[in-house]
Design a protein around this motif. Sequence first.
Motif, PDB file in Angstrom:
ATOM      1  N   THR A 184      69.221  97.096  61.364  1.00 58.22           N
ATOM      2  CA  THR A 184      69.350  96.561  59.824  1.00 58.22           C
ATOM      3  C   THR A 184      68.739  95.009  60.127  1.00 58.22           C
ATOM      4  OG1 THR A 184      72.351  96.532  60.337  1.00 58.22           O
ATOM      5  CG2 THR A 184      71.449  95.281  58.979  1.00 58.22           C
ATOM      6  N   GLY A 185      68.577  95.401  61.502  1.00 56.69           N
ATOM      7  CA  GLY A 185      66.639  93.508  61.463  1.00 56.69           C
ATOM      8  C   GLY A 185      66.000  93.895  60.440  1.00 56.69           C
ATOM      9  N   TYR A 186      64.990  95.864  60.976  1.00 52.71           N
ATOM     10  CA  TYR A 186      63.790  95.701  59.991  1.00 52.71           C
ATOM     11  C   TYR A 186      63.918  96.261  58.538  1.00 52.71           C
ATOM     12  CZ  TYR A 186      61.919  97.127  64.124  1.00 52.71           C
ATOM     13  OH  TYR A 186      61.254  96.907  65.840  1.00 52.71           O
ATOM     14  N   CYS A 187      65.673  96.405  58.280  1.00 48.29           N
ATOM     15  CA  CYS A 187      65.936  96.711  56.598  1.00 48.29           C
ATOM     16  C   CYS A 187      65.717  95.518  55.909  1.00 48.29           C
ATOM     17  CB  CYS A 187      67.289  97.295  56.914  1.00 48.29           C
ATOM     18  SG  CYS A 187      67.403  99.060  56.858  1.00 48.29           S
ATOM     19  N   LEU A 188      66.175  93.666  56.804  1.00 48.70           N
ATOM     20  CA  LEU A 188      65.978  93.412  56.082  1.00 48.70           C
ATOM     21  C   LEU A 188      64.764  93.058  56.182  1.00 48.70           C
ATOM     22  CD1 LEU A 188      69.288  91.314  58.550  1.00 48.70           C
ATOM     23  CD2 LEU A 188      69.110  91.615  56.011  1.00 48.70           C
ATOM     24  N   LEU A 189      63.562  92.719  56.981  1.00 51.69           N
ATOM     25  CA  LEU A 189      62.612  92.734  57.123  1.00 51.69           C
ATOM     26  C   LEU A 189      61.499  93.006  55.984  1.00 51.69           C
ATOM     27  CD1 LEU A 189      60.134  91.402  58.254  1.00 51.69           C
ATOM     28  CD2 LEU A 189      60.069  93.341  59.805  1.00 51.69           C
ATOM     29  N   GLY A 190      62.556  94.275  55.431  1.00 51.84           N
ATOM     30  CA  GLY A 190      61.272  95.281  54.349  1.00 51.84           C
ATOM     31  C   GLY A 190      61.817  94.387  53.610  1.00 51.84           C
ATOM     32  N   ALA A 191      62.528  93.871  52.999  1.00 43.89           N
ATOM     33  CA  ALA A 191      63.728  93.314  51.865  1.00 43.89           C
ATOM     34  C   ALA A 191      63.302  91.950  51.708  1.00 43.89           C
ATOM     35  CB  ALA A 191      65.542  93.407  51.593  1.00 43.89           C
ATOM     36  N   ASP A 192      63.183  91.343  52.549  1.00 42.57           N
ATOM     37  CA  ASP A 192      62.329  89.676  52.231  1.00 42.57           C
ATOM     38  C   ASP A 192      61.171  89.974  51.977  1.00 42.57           C
ATOM     39  OD1 ASP A 192      62.247  87.280  52.516  1.00 42.57           O
ATOM     40  OD2 ASP A 192      61.182  87.757  54.694  1.00 42.57           O
ATOM     41  N   TYR A 193      60.407  91.154  52.626  1.00 42.84           N
ATOM     42  CA  TYR A 193      59.194  91.103  51.750  1.00 42.84           C
ATOM     43  C   TYR A 193      58.895  91.688  50.106  1.00 42.84           C
ATOM     44  CZ  TYR A 193      56.485  89.049  56.089  1.00 42.84           C
ATOM     45  OH  TYR A 193      55.221  88.423  56.834  1.00 42.84           O
ATOM     46  N   TYR A 194      59.489  92.954  50.794  1.00 39.84           N
ATOM     47  CA  TYR A 194      59.849  92.575  49.074  1.00 39.84           C
ATOM     48  C   TYR A 194      60.204  91.828  48.280  1.00 39.84           C
ATOM     49  CZ  TYR A 194      61.420  94.854  44.690  1.00 39.84           C
ATOM     50  OH  TYR A 194      62.001  94.859  43.524  1.00 39.84           O
ATOM     51  N   VAL A 195      61.306  90.529  48.270  1.00 31.45           N
ATOM     52  CA  VAL A 195      61.621  89.185  48.017  1.00 31.45           C
ATOM     53  C   VAL A 195      59.815  89.040  47.091  1.00 31.45           C
ATOM     54  CG1 VAL A 195      62.642  87.337  48.079  1.00 31.45           C
ATOM     55  CG2 VAL A 195      63.789  89.105  48.251  1.00 31.45           C
ATOM     56  N   ARG A 196      59.891  88.111  48.655  1.00 29.00           N
ATOM     57  CA  ARG A 196      57.958  87.585  48.590  1.00 29.00           C
ATOM     58  C   ARG A 196      57.297  88.140  47.196  1.00 29.00           C
ATOM     59  NH1 ARG A 196      56.786  86.095  54.949  1.00 29.00           N
ATOM     60  NH2 ARG A 196      58.688  85.860  55.179  1.00 29.00           N
ATOM     61  N   VAL A 197      56.655  89.633  47.663  1.00 30.98           N
ATOM     62  CA  VAL A 197      55.741  89.885  46.993  1.00 30.98           C
ATOM     63  C   VAL A 197      56.796  90.382  45.256  1.00 30.98           C
ATOM     64  CG1 VAL A 197      54.702  92.134  46.081  1.00 30.98           C
ATOM     65  CG2 VAL A 197      55.195  92.242  48.540  1.00 30.98           C
ATOM     66  N   ASP A 207      50.239  94.393  49.762  1.00 28.29           N
ATOM     67  CA  ASP A 207      49.346  95.940  51.323  1.00 28.29           C
ATOM     68  C   ASP A 207      50.515  94.967  52.408  1.00 28.29           C
ATOM     69  OD1 ASP A 207      49.358  92.937  52.100  1.00 28.29           O
ATOM     70  OD2 ASP A 207      46.821  93.925  52.428  1.00 28.29           O
ATOM     71  N   CYS A 208      51.146  94.568  52.369  1.00 24.30           N
ATOM     72  CA  CYS A 208      52.175  94.014  53.513  1.00 24.30           C
ATOM     73  C   CYS A 208      53.191  95.152  53.782  1.00 24.30           C
ATOM     74  CB  CYS A 208      53.104  92.673  53.292  1.00 24.30           C
ATOM     75  SG  CYS A 208      54.266  92.664  52.023  1.00 24.30           S
ATOM     76  N   TYR A 209      53.446  95.778  53.264  1.00 23.51           N
ATOM     77  CA  TYR A 209      54.324  96.983  53.793  1.00 23.51           C
ATOM     78  C   TYR A 209      53.581  97.811  53.854  1.00 23.51           C
ATOM     79  CZ  TYR A 209      56.935  95.553  48.583  1.00 23.51           C
ATOM     80  OH  TYR A 209      57.474  94.910  48.122  1.00 23.51           O
ATOM     81  N   ILE A 210      52.469  97.670  53.973  1.00 25.06           N
ATOM     82  CA  ILE A 210      51.855  98.777  55.276  1.00 25.06           C
ATOM     83  C   ILE A 210      52.318  98.002  56.695  1.00 25.06           C
ATOM     84  CG2 ILE A 210      49.758  99.633  56.270  1.00 25.06           C
ATOM     85  CD1 ILE A 210      49.184  99.909  53.015  1.00 25.06           C
ATOM     86  N   TYR A 211      51.737  97.361  56.955  1.00 28.40           N
ATOM     87  CA  TYR A 211      51.605  96.594  58.307  1.00 28.40           C
ATOM     88  C   TYR A 211      53.023  96.418  58.586  1.00 28.40           C
ATOM     89  CZ  TYR A 211      47.465  94.559  57.377  1.00 28.40           C
ATOM     90  OH  TYR A 211      45.599  94.317  57.330  1.00 28.40           O
TER      91      TYR A 211
END
Length: 1418
Positions: A184-197, A207-211
């Motif tokens: 769940t934490g990893y999923c929230l990490l991806g969602a958070d950066y999706y909002v940031r982008v 390119d943050c998705y790659i990292y």
Amino acid sequence: MSLHACLCFRDTWDPFQLNPIGAEKETKRRCFQLAQYLVAVIVGLAVLVSAVVAKGSLLVLSTLSSPSSLRSPKEKQFYMLMMVFCLVCPNFLVFMKSLWRCAFKSFVQPNMRTMGYICAVECLVSLGTSVLVLIVMPQFDVLTNLFISGGVCIVSSILQIALRLQRETWRIIFPICSLILIITGYCLLGADYYVRVSSYVDRQQDDCYIYIGVGIVSSLLVSLCWWENPLQAANKMQDTLSELDGFRDFVFVITSILRILVIGAVYLIYYTLIKDSIIWSDFNLQGHEWELLQTGLVLFVLQAFCSAACHWFGVVACKIHAVRMGFALPVSCTGPAVLLLGLVLFLTQAQELGGEKHATIIEFCDSLFYLKSKNSTPLVLLEITRSICRTSLNSSYLTWPFSMLALEGVCMWLGFITCTYYVWKVKVQRIERTSQLFVRRLYESAFIDLSLLLNTKMKVARARNQESHDDIENCVIYLCATMWHETYDEMLKILTSMFRMDRYRGDPKEEHKDCFDFECHIYVDDSFMTDKHSEKRLVNDYVNDLISVVTEVYRVFTNKEPDDVSIIETPYGGRLVFVMPEGNMLYVHLKDKALIRNKKRWSQIMYLYYLLGWKGYVVKNPQKIKRQNNPCRASLISMDGESFLLPQYDNDAKRKFISDEHTYILALDGDTDFHPKAVILLVDRLRMYENVGAACGRIHPTGMGPMVWYQKFEYAVGHWLQKTAEHVFGSVLCSPGCFSLFRGSALMDDNVLKRYTTTATRAAEYVQYDQGEDRWLCTLLLQQGWRVEYNAASDAYTNSPQEFKEFYNQRRRWGPSTLANTLDLLHSGPETVKRNTSISRLYIFYQMFTVGSSILGPASVSLMIAGAFQFVFKIPGTLSIIIAVIPPVFYMGVCFVAKPNTQITIAAIMSVLYAFLMTASFFSIIGDMVMQGTFLTPTGLFLVSMSIMYMVTAILHPEEFGMIIYGLMYFICIPSGYLLLTIYSLVNMHIVSWGTRESNKGADGEKKNQSLVCDRNCRLCCWDMKIQVITQETDNLILQQAASHIAQQAPPPPANQGVAQQTPPMVEALPRPDTNKDKFDGGAKNHLTDRQRGEGEKEKDWSSVGSFARFLCQNRSTLSLLTVFFFFFFFFYIIIDDGMLCVCVCVCVDWVGPVKDEFLKKLTYSNLKRNLQEQIRYTLRNKQQDDVCNELVLMLTDILNGQLQQVGPEDILTASQLDELQSALTEQARRTLKTNRMEKLERRVNRAIEKTLIAPQVQKLDEAENDFWIKLLERYLKPIVDTKAHLEEVTRELKSLRNKAVFLYFIINVLWVVATFFLQAIGNDVISIKIPKYYPNGTLSEDYLKVEPLSLMFLLSFAVLLLIQFLAMLYHRIYTLIHVVSYRSTEKDYKEKDDEDDEGLTIENQSANGLVITSDDL
């Protein structure tokens, strides 16, 4: 008889008693409990602070090296390099430690397949760590970097689920929840950066998705680091893991190098080939740039040091039993603490930068860009604030996505906590090895908090007993004290200590938190004497004193007499058996020097073979030993048909469940004083470290006078510095025999106990074997591969020589023995290094250096005295050396020509003169420093530094700080202790007597019979047979005595005549024995005088009566009852043959009767009354039974008074009186208990009455044990009778060895003195080392200090040696503190027992319900 022996049992008019110091119950001291909690809090805070600093430093470095940082590229490049060093540092530390262990401890050839697998895993872990820290984390903000590290526990959660490690099924929910929360934490990490982008937060690129993906994969690789933990807990891959433990050190050497190479490769490949951002010329820093980049260096040092400190403090917290408060809680709170600290800094920084002037957070974050070149704010705080502004807080559209970042942090933290839930349930033993608490020696500095918890073993290893399945394997401790002419007060110390141990252990039938059982054995040398008047063989005054001490101490601890006493005749003399108040056993072995060898080493061999060999065999092979017909004592069979086994049988039954590895021998002297805590601390060392064969404690000399003061400081320095250095760097060389714990399996190892039985025949063997037996035994253990340890918290006290003569004689034995054993160890150094993992080549070199220093001791002291002459009397250097060497040369000559007592007298006079000179020298050195205007001279600096070092050392030993007072006495006695004593020891090396405790009160007073040709002793059944061959001159007197004896004791004549008529034919029919044998099967050694040896021809012409007597000794089983009865009671058989008269006298053992009569005084009216009252009170000591106890005491006392009205207070009751009294007391007790409705206590009260009325029992050894002693005496312990030629040869060899040793010492010391003399003669201007002279204020003088090269070299070498020992002492003190704190947390608390009736002891009598034997009996 001594005064003390007359006070064994009380008279009515003498109710007073001694109360030895330390007899009171030990109680937990409140200050120690508070100190324990304080230490736990301090350690917990240290763990938390160091973890927060280490984690925060790495996050700051990651932020400063981020591409979005406001720092210059050159600074970012430098900060990134500091991050590389942070990752390399723990690997480098592990590499150094493992390399040290491989090079100097042990090296095991690795399995290439297993090592290849481990290396592959470690490379993957290093790859994941370096990618996550060096590549991924700089791309994220500081909060994301803080949260993302929680995902490194994902593999551990998966393995816990797959292997189902939980004992309770429902606990599997913890790893399941952990896995769900991390995903769940990893999923929230991806969602958070999706909002940031999508919201263009801080111009975030896609390119943050790659990292993010690379970060997740890297976390998976990092989580492989702790793969061993679940597998060990699940008992999977046991062969591979066990094999890995053997060569783990070598694996760590290889994997550390591989990890460092992988870290460097990732750094170079990414930043050189992919990013091409490294400019190598930028690393050439200029002078002003060091100030700009000092932040990076400080952060690196903080991160490296604090991560190592956090790991160390975490280990300490676990070892002191503060797992929850000092380890799990602070480590779990590290992440939230870092987050809280970061937010506080952010808010504080926002306020300082005028955040209230900006309408929104976006405007505030934009304003930070313009501050990058200003010094208005600290660099670190600015970058942290700027990094937080990169989160969704800086969104122009929506700020609610920031909650996803917070929720991500919560999920990651909870996932980490639920994955390591088992840490909160870890149960730690009193002392634990780090390898038993943690899986890996390596810690991950980048994830220090997660690394510590994930590295904690899910299943802490236990030393489990396979048969009894206890958490901690039980052990048995045999307390073995050897006595040699001890005084009453000295005996009082050792007996008080043993009774303390009995009270600490409690009833052996009950479990104890320390899981041990024990027995006490005292071996008394020279216990018998021949009475001058009756010529009977009786115990001497030392044994009488010992009996009175046992009774006195028993009375102090219980206020009553000993309950159960057994008197046993043995082949080596005799044995007294006592049951101590709590039920543990005390055996007193009385050695007759006519039957067995005396002195300490042979007593040790005696009890080692008995306890480890015989007892160990009997309890583990009961089917091989013939059982006695009646295993129960008749005196312990009650009136109502119940009986119970004595405690010694119960102890032997327990022994069969205990391995030899957990059978311990506590070697004691007859005057040692100790507390149970000291024993338990030594047991901890042996129980937890399998390679430890022996452990010793801190020995404190006791006594009064100048010699004792000198020894107090000498012992203190020896333990503070020398023994700690030996313990830390290698192994202790000598475990003193006055208080040392030995492992049974170590003593039973090859080349140890068997070699220890060697009888000295050559000169060097006399010096090494018999002059210092404890040091030789430790040398054998070390050479066989065992380790000897020192525990500074285990205190024991022993009497030290108080007279100058006694001190010199003691050290005369110790000095040559120490040197001989050390040289033996150095000679076998290469082989010992291979066998012993605790001894390295460097340690051998260290011992060589110390031996060299001791050999040069006389020369060094002489040169020091020469310096004193030079300082005090202003004598030139060369002349002062000549004057200084004259006294030792003179004393050496005196030692060669004078008697030992004269040598000691002259040494005492010279010691006083030297003391005056050393006092003057001390003040002259101070005066020289005043004249020079500085203490920064070699001599002054050495004196000041030594004073400071000793003062600091004393402060670190607060309980022994008073020893520093005796330092001045030690200083002024240096010439006596290191010069005169060395000469005396070497020159008198040929004297192999002990020289101490040689007084022999109650010595043999046997009158010499001038007409006695042969005097032999043998054994007939359990009796002594005395065979004397006498000349014809005294035959008339013998005939008259025999006729008188027969007239008084003979039965009616017909019976006598019948026997007499049958005897001669039987004698004639006997085979003639081999008269060349000098031994009898009965175990008694025949001692022949020189006159008897010279008349060997007469000895061969013995009469047939002599042959008959020897036949009786050798063939006791063939004797008829009639013959035994005839021989024992009344017959003197006399035959005159060839002018010789042989008289065979069969007598009973003389010493048993007087000893039994002494113990029978317990059955007097006055003693019975008091014993009965105290026995009832002790039996019903439960507070709930106070009323019935008081009533019973009153009623039974009335019955006793009524039954014994006609008996005098000092009269001993007869058997019939005891039977009547027991019946009356039992009936009254039954009525009283029935009235109070306490019938369930009847059995216990009856047993108390029985114990009160028990008479001392005279017993015989069972046949199997008797045969064991006979064979042991014959093989190893028969008295040594050296021929005159052999003694002359040994004396000649000893003097030759003495001459060689003195010559070697003399040449080496003379060479050193001569070299110094010629350097003095040449002059300081020609050959000298110029040292700049500094004043105390730091200014440099124009003059130089000129020092001779040899003196400076020796001074520096000695200073380096002291510095090494001082550092070892610091290390040892820390771990001693850890052990003491852990002991205090598990210390026994003495509470009143709340025990109910114990049914497990009894067996039913066959006369009542048939014989029913419990499993313990079988």
